[in-house]
Motif scaffolding. Structure first.
Motif, PDB file in Angstrom:
ATOM      1  N   ASP A 236      11.208 -13.950   1.512  1.00  0.00           N
ATOM      2  CA  ASP A 236      10.812 -12.777   2.301  1.00  0.00           C
ATOM      3  C   ASP A 236      10.286 -11.674   1.383  1.00  0.00           C
ATOM      4  O   ASP A 236       9.284 -11.017   1.674  1.00  0.00           O
ATOM      5  CB  ASP A 236      11.994 -12.245   3.124  1.00  0.00           C
ATOM      6  CG  ASP A 236      12.414 -13.192   4.235  1.00  0.00           C
ATOM      7  OD1 ASP A 236      11.606 -14.100   4.570  1.00  0.00           O
ATOM      8  OD2 ASP A 236      13.536 -13.030   4.763  1.00  0.00           O
ATOM      9  N   GLU A 237      10.971 -11.494   0.268  1.00  0.00           N
ATOM     10  CA  GLU A 237      10.556 -10.474  -0.703  1.00  0.00           C
ATOM     11  C   GLU A 237       9.194 -10.813  -1.294  1.00  0.00           C
ATOM     12  O   GLU A 237       8.344  -9.929  -1.471  1.00  0.00           O
ATOM     13  CB  GLU A 237      11.615 -10.385  -1.812  1.00  0.00           C
ATOM     14  CG  GLU A 237      11.431  -9.222  -2.761  1.00  0.00           C
ATOM     15  CD  GLU A 237      12.550  -9.153  -3.790  1.00  0.00           C
ATOM     16  OE1 GLU A 237      12.227  -8.892  -4.964  1.00  0.00           O
ATOM     17  OE2 GLU A 237      13.719  -9.378  -3.424  1.00  0.00           O
ATOM     18  N   ILE A 238       8.952 -12.089  -1.585  1.00  0.00           N
ATOM     19  CA  ILE A 238       7.665 -12.524  -2.146  1.00  0.00           C
ATOM     20  C   ILE A 238       6.541 -12.271  -1.149  1.00  0.00           C
ATOM     21  O   ILE A 238       5.463 -11.774  -1.521  1.00  0.00           O
ATOM     22  CB  ILE A 238       7.730 -13.999  -2.570  1.00  0.00           C
ATOM     23  CG1 ILE A 238       8.604 -14.138  -3.825  1.00  0.00           C
ATOM     24  CG2 ILE A 238       6.329 -14.560  -2.833  1.00  0.00           C
ATOM     25  CD1 ILE A 238       8.889 -15.564  -4.225  1.00  0.00           C
ATOM     26  N   THR A 239       6.753 -12.604   0.119  1.00  0.00           N
ATOM     27  CA  THR A 239       5.707 -12.362   1.123  1.00  0.00           C
ATOM     28  C   THR A 239       5.446 -10.860   1.277  1.00  0.00           C
ATOM     29  O   THR A 239       4.291 -10.436   1.436  1.00  0.00           O
ATOM     30  CB  THR A 239       6.081 -12.972   2.486  1.00  0.00           C
ATOM     31  OG1 THR A 239       7.382 -12.516   2.862  1.00  0.00           O
ATOM     32  CG2 THR A 239       6.038 -14.473   2.456  1.00  0.00           C
ATOM     33  N   ALA A 240       6.472 -10.032   1.202  1.00  0.00           N
ATOM     34  CA  ALA A 240       6.285  -8.574   1.282  1.00  0.00           C
ATOM     35  C   ALA A 240       5.476  -8.084   0.089  1.00  0.00           C
ATOM     36  O   ALA A 240       4.557  -7.249   0.233  1.00  0.00           O
ATOM     37  CB  ALA A 240       7.638  -7.879   1.346  1.00  0.00           C
ATOM     38  N   LEU A 241       5.780  -8.581  -1.105  1.00  0.00           N
ATOM     39  CA  LEU A 241       5.042  -8.177  -2.310  1.00  0.00           C
ATOM     40  C   LEU A 241       3.586  -8.627  -2.253  1.00  0.00           C
ATOM     41  O   LEU A 241       2.682  -7.906  -2.690  1.00  0.00           O
ATOM     42  CB  LEU A 241       5.727  -8.738  -3.562  1.00  0.00           C
ATOM     43  CG  LEU A 241       7.045  -8.071  -3.965  1.00  0.00           C
ATOM     44  CD1 LEU A 241       7.705  -8.840  -5.097  1.00  0.00           C
ATOM     45  CD2 LEU A 241       6.805  -6.622  -4.375  1.00  0.00           C
ATOM     46  N   LYS A 242       3.350  -9.823  -1.713  1.00  0.00           N
ATOM     47  CA  LYS A 242       1.966 -10.308  -1.584  1.00  0.00           C
ATOM     48  C   LYS A 242       1.167  -9.428  -0.631  1.00  0.00           C
ATOM     49  O   LYS A 242       0.000  -9.099  -0.903  1.00  0.00           O
ATOM     50  CB  LYS A 242       1.960 -11.761  -1.100  1.00  0.00           C
ATOM     51  CG  LYS A 242       2.308 -12.763  -2.168  1.00  0.00           C
ATOM     52  CD  LYS A 242       2.211 -14.186  -1.624  1.00  0.00           C
ATOM     53  CE  LYS A 242       2.554 -15.196  -2.685  1.00  0.00           C
ATOM     54  NZ  LYS A 242       2.512 -16.572  -2.178  1.00  0.00           N
TER      55      LYS A 242
ATOM     56  N   LEU B  32       0.423  -6.227  -2.413  1.00  0.00           N
ATOM     57  CA  LEU B  32      -0.622  -6.442  -3.410  1.00  0.00           C
ATOM     58  C   LEU B  32      -1.990  -6.496  -2.744  1.00  0.00           C
ATOM     59  O   LEU B  32      -2.960  -5.914  -3.243  1.00  0.00           O
ATOM     60  CB  LEU B  32      -0.346  -7.733  -4.196  1.00  0.00           C
ATOM     61  CG  LEU B  32      -1.347  -8.098  -5.283  1.00  0.00           C
ATOM     62  CD1 LEU B  32      -1.378  -7.022  -6.364  1.00  0.00           C
ATOM     63  CD2 LEU B  32      -1.002  -9.446  -5.887  1.00  0.00           C
ATOM     64  N   ARG B  33      -2.086  -7.167  -1.619  1.00  0.00           N
ATOM     65  CA  ARG B  33      -3.335  -7.257  -0.870  1.00  0.00           C
ATOM     66  C   ARG B  33      -3.790  -5.859  -0.435  1.00  0.00           C
ATOM     67  O   ARG B  33      -4.964  -5.502  -0.545  1.00  0.00           O
ATOM     68  CB  ARG B  33      -3.127  -8.158   0.353  1.00  0.00           C
ATOM     69  CG  ARG B  33      -4.369  -8.849   0.810  1.00  0.00           C
ATOM     70  CD  ARG B  33      -4.136  -9.853   1.953  1.00  0.00           C
ATOM     71  NE  ARG B  33      -3.056 -10.818   1.694  1.00  0.00           N
ATOM     72  CZ  ARG B  33      -1.920 -10.903   2.385  1.00  0.00           C
ATOM     73  NH1 ARG B  33      -1.692 -10.101   3.400  1.00  0.00           N
ATOM     74  NH2 ARG B  33      -1.000 -11.790   2.072  1.00  0.00           N
ATOM     75  N   GLN B  34      -2.832  -5.048   0.023  1.00  0.00           N
ATOM     76  CA  GLN B  34      -3.130  -3.681   0.460  1.00  0.00           C
ATOM     77  C   GLN B  34      -3.640  -2.850  -0.715  1.00  0.00           C
ATOM     78  O   GLN B  34      -4.630  -2.126  -0.592  1.00  0.00           O
ATOM     79  CB  GLN B  34      -1.863  -3.056   1.055  1.00  0.00           C
ATOM     80  CG  GLN B  34      -2.039  -1.664   1.590  1.00  0.00           C
ATOM     81  CD  GLN B  34      -2.880  -1.634   2.851  1.00  0.00           C
ATOM     82  OE1 GLN B  34      -2.932  -2.596   3.591  1.00  0.00           O
ATOM     83  NE2 GLN B  34      -3.574  -0.534   3.070  1.00  0.00           N
ATOM     84  N   VAL B  35      -2.981  -2.959  -1.859  1.00  0.00           N
ATOM     85  CA  VAL B  35      -3.381  -2.177  -3.059  1.00  0.00           C
ATOM     86  C   VAL B  35      -4.761  -2.617  -3.519  1.00  0.00           C
ATOM     87  O   VAL B  35      -5.585  -1.778  -3.907  1.00  0.00           O
ATOM     88  CB  VAL B  35      -2.328  -2.336  -4.170  1.00  0.00           C
ATOM     89  CG1 VAL B  35      -2.825  -1.793  -5.483  1.00  0.00           C
ATOM     90  CG2 VAL B  35      -1.025  -1.662  -3.769  1.00  0.00           C
ATOM     91  N   LYS B  36      -5.080  -3.914  -3.468  1.00  0.00           N
ATOM     92  CA  LYS B  36      -6.401  -4.409  -3.893  1.00  0.00           C
ATOM     93  C   LYS B  36      -7.496  -3.857  -2.961  1.00  0.00           C
ATOM     94  O   LYS B  36      -8.579  -3.487  -3.405  1.00  0.00           O
ATOM     95  CB  LYS B  36      -6.420  -5.933  -3.884  1.00  0.00           C
ATOM     96  CG  LYS B  36      -5.770  -6.559  -5.083  1.00  0.00           C
ATOM     97  CD  LYS B  36      -5.921  -8.073  -5.049  1.00  0.00           C
ATOM     98  CE  LYS B  36      -5.323  -8.715  -6.279  1.00  0.00           C
ATOM     99  NZ  LYS B  36      -5.456 -10.179  -6.238  1.00  0.00           N
ATOM    100  N   MET B  37      -7.179  -3.815  -1.656  1.00  0.00           N
ATOM    101  CA  MET B  37      -8.169  -3.297  -0.714  1.00  0.00           C
ATOM    102  C   MET B  37      -8.413  -1.804  -0.969  1.00  0.00           C
ATOM    103  O   MET B  37      -9.558  -1.330  -0.976  1.00  0.00           O
ATOM    104  CB  MET B  37      -7.694  -3.488   0.730  1.00  0.00           C
ATOM    105  CG  MET B  37      -7.850  -4.901   1.207  1.00  0.00           C
ATOM    106  SD  MET B  37      -7.501  -5.260   2.938  1.00  0.00           S
ATOM    107  CE  MET B  37      -6.782  -3.845   3.640  1.00  0.00           C
TER     108      MET B  37
END
Length: 155
Positions: free
Chosen positions: A137-143, A146-151
């Protein structure tokens, strides 16, 4: 696997009945181990031809049955081979049960769990599953973060 078929055993018993030869002579004639024909003869007399049938499955015995066999052997003036034949068992099995009973009582006759013991206890396995679920769950939240920060960076 059993060495001798039911038909072979019945044929030798029939020859024993028809010819009147001694059991030792027939054992030598057919190259049988000592006292084999005597065991077959005892089983045949107690259970008939069905007693000589081959078993194709492993039998499991209850503690109550084991105690009854041991009790019968100890309280009656009967040989272990006769007790084994009457209960359709091997002498060695009764001997093992008797030894276990003498050393540890009826508790020693209870079936033991088979196989290698687990390295982790059940509680540890449950905890491991919870931890793995939490980490995934933590990994999916971090992903997703990360996607949000890249955008945001690309904008």
């Amino acid at each position: 696997m059993t060495k001798y078929t039911q038909k072979f055993k019945l044929d030798i018993i029939q020859e024993y009945l028809d010819t009147g030869c001694s059991q030792r002579w027939l054992e030598n004639k057919y190259s049988l181990p000592k006292d084999t024909l005597e065991k077959w003869w005892t089983v045949y007399n107690l259970k008939g031809p069905e007693g000589l049938k081959l078993r194709h499955f492993k039998r499991k015995f209850t503690v109550d049955f084991k105690l009854r066999v041991i009790n019968y052997y100890l309280n009656n003036d009967v040989s272990m081979s006769k007790v084994a034949a009457s209960h359709n068992l091997l002498c060695s099995q009764i001997s093992i049960w008797l030894k276990l009973f003498m050393e540890g009582g009826s508790e020693a006759l209870k079936p033991k769990k088979k196989g290698r013991p687990s390295k982790m206890s059940k509680m540890t396995k449950k905890n491991a599953h919870k931890i793995l679920k939490k980490e995934s769950d933590e990994i999916t939240a971090l992903k997703s973060e990360l996607r949000q920060v890249k955008m945001e960076r690309d904008i």
